[in-house]
Design a protein around this motif. Structure first.
Motif, PDB file in Angstrom:
ATOM      1  N   SER A 214       0.791  -1.236   0.000  1.00 51.33           N
ATOM      2  CA  SER A 214       0.000   0.000   0.000  1.00 51.33           C
ATOM      3  C   SER A 214       0.818   1.278   0.000  1.00 51.33           C
ATOM      4  N   ASN A 216       3.187   4.287  -1.412  1.00 43.71           N
ATOM      5  CA  ASN A 216       3.470   4.963  -2.673  1.00 43.71           C
ATOM      6  C   ASN A 216       4.978   4.984  -2.866  1.00 43.71           C
ATOM      7  N   ALA A 234       5.814  -3.302  -7.352  1.00 42.79           N
ATOM      8  CA  ALA A 234       4.412  -3.576  -7.681  1.00 42.79           C
ATOM      9  C   ALA A 234       4.042  -5.004  -7.285  1.00 42.79           C
ATOM     10  N   ASN A 237       2.810  -5.350  -3.830  1.00 41.39           N
ATOM     11  CA  ASN A 237       1.583  -4.599  -3.539  1.00 41.39           C
ATOM     12  C   ASN A 237       1.818  -3.135  -3.183  1.00 41.39           C
ATOM     13  N   ASN A 239       2.076   0.848  -4.516  1.00 35.92           N
ATOM     14  CA  ASN A 239       1.585   1.712  -5.588  1.00 35.92           C
ATOM     15  C   ASN A 239       2.800   2.423  -6.178  1.00 35.92           C
ATOM     16  N   ILE A 241       4.952   4.902  -8.551  1.00 29.41           N
ATOM     17  CA  ILE A 241       4.987   6.158  -9.299  1.00 29.41           C
ATOM     18  C   ILE A 241       6.355   6.269  -9.953  1.00 29.41           C
ATOM     19  N   TYR A 258       1.951   2.181 -14.584  1.00 26.74           N
ATOM     20  CA  TYR A 258       2.421   2.972 -13.457  1.00 26.74           C
ATOM     21  C   TYR A 258       1.959   4.421 -13.598  1.00 26.74           C
ATOM     22  N   ASP A 259       1.790   5.091 -12.474  1.00 25.66           N
ATOM     23  CA  ASP A 259       1.559   6.529 -12.504  1.00 25.66           C
ATOM     24  C   ASP A 259       2.867   7.221 -12.883  1.00 25.66           C
TER      25      ASP A 259
END
Length: 427
Positions: A214, A216, A234, A237, A239, A241, A258-259
């Motif tokens: 979870s 970033n 990833a 798990n 997130n 960027i 991906y962001d």
């Protein structure tokens, strides 16, 4: 002559260190079938007899197997570290027991000691150099140009070193041939992606005892190393960027899900920042000013200039060791920004770091050893400058690995080979 002492003259409990270093090396050797095959070939053929090899590498158990194999092939080897915090002193001490090896690598040296050790390896008057970051090549060109005529060539292990070498080559300043080992498929596709990804995340997790789930995770750079870090994060798990300066890599990261955003925006939302660029000033003062309390800052690129620690130190009202290997910079408003491994290469410089997995480095060092032999056998075929590793050498390493793992694969038929090599077969 440089009077910098070998590791055997710097440790108090030398015999204990040597035993422990050998134990680590023996474990690595069990899982390095490529290097075992090359060692057997080198011991039988002695292809490096009479050669003098200077090396600046991360001196730990896996690297030690490469050093030892080159020495077993007949070479006289002098080795030191390429990062002040990546050396394992016990492994360095074990290497120094080999009659053909002198190790100057020691963990935790200051800048003066680091460069003194590099100069000590050059006192060997090398015929071949093996480098990780190009500091050795740079020192030879800057301080020992009289030795260049006697150098057959070199091999460079990492992205940062290859970038520096290509810049040097573009300026016409590189005066002997160097293989860009980093750029060959057997290095990039495995060492950079799987090795950097797995070892960086493992080192950060073990150093901090924190989960990836979870969070970033901001990955700066989407080259091969950045791809590996992003993919592995990833997979745990997080997130992910990505920040990038090259539009096609930014688009690639976007298309992989991906962001993608500028670092100025990522700085506001990131929990963990991992740089993989090999460049300087990737995370700077304007980013520190907007980061959240408790963020982790780590470098998986190369030199300790990707995170601007001078600017962070100037911003900080206090600095203290929050955990072994973690320095907390507390800002005036109470936010704490945590830097891992002093901003140095996190997968090698953190207290619990072991570098890339053994099986990965078996492949990379197999390519290194093959390049050294190629220089000895055919060095006259290469002009001064940066050279790609011959494809047949890279393929040979892959074939050794597949055979060791019991994996069979297809080959082209004569008809297929003729078809692929022709231009006049239409539809």
């Amino acid at each position: 002559m440089n009077d910098y002492p070998p590791i055997s003259e710097q440790l108090s409990d030398l015999e204990s260190a040597q035993r422990e270093g050998r134990r680590k090396m023996d474990w690595a050797a069990q899982h390095m079938p490529i290097m075992a095959a090359i060692r057997e070939e080198f011991e039988a053929d002695q292809p490096l007899a009479g050669e003098r090899i200077a090396m600046a590498m991360h001196v730990e158990a896996k690297t030690a197997i490469l050093v030892e194999v080159l020495a077993d092939g007949g070479a006289e080897v002098a080795v030191t570290g390429c990062n002040p915090l990546s050396t394992h002193d016990d492994v360095s001490a074990a290497l120094d027991t080999h009659e053909n090896i002198t190790s100057y690598a020691k963990r935790g040296v200051d800048d003066q000691g680091y460069y003194d050790a590099i100069h000590a390896t050059i006192d060997l008057e090398p015929t071949i150099t093996v480098d990780d970051g190009m500091d050795l090549v740079a020192a030879i060109h800057e301080d020992y140009p009289e030795l260049i005529d006697g150098i057959v060539g070199g091999a460079e292990e990492t992205t940062t070193g290859v970038h520096r070498l290509r810049a040097m080559d573009d300026d016409g300043a590189l005066e002997y041939p160097v293989f860009a080992v980093n750029d060959t498929p057997m290095k990039r596709l495995f060492d950079n992606i799987h090795g950097t990804g797995e070892s960086s995340l493992a080192s950060i997790a073990m150093t901090t005892n924190l989960s990836w789930a979870s969070k970033n995770v901001v990955v700066a750079g989407f080259g091969y190393c950045g791809k590996g870090v992003a993919r592995k994060a990833a997979g745990q798990n997080a997130n992910v960027i990505v920040t990038e300066v090259e539009p096609r890599r930014a688009l690639e990261a976007h298309m992989e899900g991906y962001d993608v955003m500028p670092m100025a925006d990522a700085a506001e939302v990131g929990d963990v920042f991992i740089t993989t660029t090999g460049n300087r000033d990737v995370i700077v003062e304007e980013h520190f000013e907007v980061m959240q309390d408790g963020v982790l800052l780590a470098n998986a690129g190369h030199f300790d200039i990707e995170i601007d620690l001078e600017a962070l130190n100037d911003l900080a009202a206090d600095r203290y060791e929050a955990r072994d290997g973690v320095d907390a910079y507390e800002l005036a408003d109470g936010r704490r920004l945590n830097v891992i491994a002093e901003g140095r290469l996190v997968n090698l410089a953190a207290p619990v770091s072991l570098g890339h997995p053994v099986e990965v480095m078996d492949q990379s060092f197999g390519v290194q050893a093959a390049c050294v032999r190629e220089l000895v056998d055919n060095g006259e075929d290469y002009d001064a400058g940066v050279h790609d590793v011959p494809d047949e050498l890279d393929r040979k390493i892959a074939e050794i690995k597949l055979a060791a793992d019991g994996v069979e694969f297809d080959d082209l038929t004569d008809v297929q080979r003729e078809y692929m090599g022709s231009w006049d077969h239409g539809t």
